[in-house]
Design an enzyme around this catalytic site. Sequence first.
Site, mmCIF file in Angstrom:
data_model
loop_
_atom_site.group_PDB
_atom_site.id
_atom_site.type_symbol
_atom_site.label_atom_id
_atom_site.label_comp_id
_atom_site.label_asym_id
_atom_site.label_seq_id
_atom_site.Cartn_x
_atom_site.Cartn_y
_atom_site.Cartn_z
ATOM 1 C CB ALA A 157 28.664 19.261 84.164
ATOM 2 C CE LYS A 158 19.925 16.012 85.930
ATOM 3 N NZ LYS A 158 19.931 16.130 87.400
ATOM 4 C CB ALA A 159 28.815 15.132 85.059
ATOM 5 C CE1 TYR A 163 22.156 13.648 90.420
ATOM 6 C CE2 TYR A 163 23.819 14.192 88.772
ATOM 7 C CZ TYR A 163 22.661 14.508 89.455
ATOM 8 O OH TYR A 163 22.002 15.682 89.187
#
Length: 294
Positions: A157-159, A163
Site C-alpha cells: 500500500a502507498k500508506a 514513509y
Amino acid sequence: MSVPFDQLPGMIWFDGKLVPGPEARIHVLTHGLHYASAVFEGERAYGGEIFKSTEHSERLKNSAKILDFEIPYSVSEIDAAKRLVIEKNGMPDSYVRAIAWRGSEQLGVSAQNNAIHLAIAAWQWPSYFDPEQRLKGIKLDLAEYRRPDPRTAPCLAKAAGLYMICTVSKHRAERRGFADAMMLDWEGRVAECTGANIFFVKDGKIHTPIADCFLDGITRRTVIDLAKRRGFEVIERRIMPDELSNFSECFITGTAAEVTAVAQIDTWNFNPGGITKQLMDDYTAEVQPKSRAA
C-alpha cells in the site's frame, strides 16, 4: 522565501467540492494524523494530462482497501476530480497529490466508524532533484533503517505510515551531504530509495530488485516497458550490496524523480551512461500527451 504549503493560493478538491487552499483544514484529533490511517498518490500532469491517472486512482483505492477502509468515490470520479483541480488552478504542468484518510469521529486504535475523506491538490514541482545533477548523477547514502518484512507491514500500500523511516533516512542523508538514501530490505538486500525505485546496469542488461516489500512503482513499470521496447533485457532479482561494485550505471525512477542518474551510493561509484540517458529521454517523450497520441 517560498510560500508555506498551507498558504498556497489556488483550489483544493476536498470531499467533493473545491475550496480555497488555505481553508482545506482538518481537526487536530483526526485519526489519520495520530495513527497514520492515510493513503496517498503522487502524480504529474504534463501538458494538461495526468500521466497514467487511472492507474494511480486504482492504486489509491487498493491502498485504502489494504488499510481496511473504502474511499467513497469511484476511480472515474477521482480521475475527474484530479482533472478539475489542474484545470481550475491553471496548472497543466504540475505535481498532483491525492490523499485519503480516516476522520475524527473516534480517536483510538479502532476507528471503524470514522468517516473517510479524500482531498486532491496540485502545485508546481519542476524536479525532485537538482536538474543539473539528474544526468550528472546524484549521490545516495546508505539508509540506517530497512524496508520491513511484508509479514509485518502493509508494504504494497502507498500508506503514509510507511514513509516515516523514509523521512528519517532522507534527513540523515541530506545532513551528510547526499541527495537521498538507498534502503535495504529486512534481509539486507537492495530494496529502493526513500521515494523512488532503483535500477542498475551491467554488460548492457538492466537489473532491479523484486518489488515484494516495497511499491512496484508506476514509473518503475513504465521504465521497464520502455527498456524492453529498446531491446534491453530487464532482470528482476535479489541484489546484495556487495554486488554494487560490479554495476556500471545506476538510476532511480519515480513520479517525482522521473528518471534520475546516480553517480554514487555510499562508497560505490557509477558512471551515468548511454542506457540511463536513453531511458531518461524515452520517459520524457512517453509522458507527453502528443507522444502517446502519435
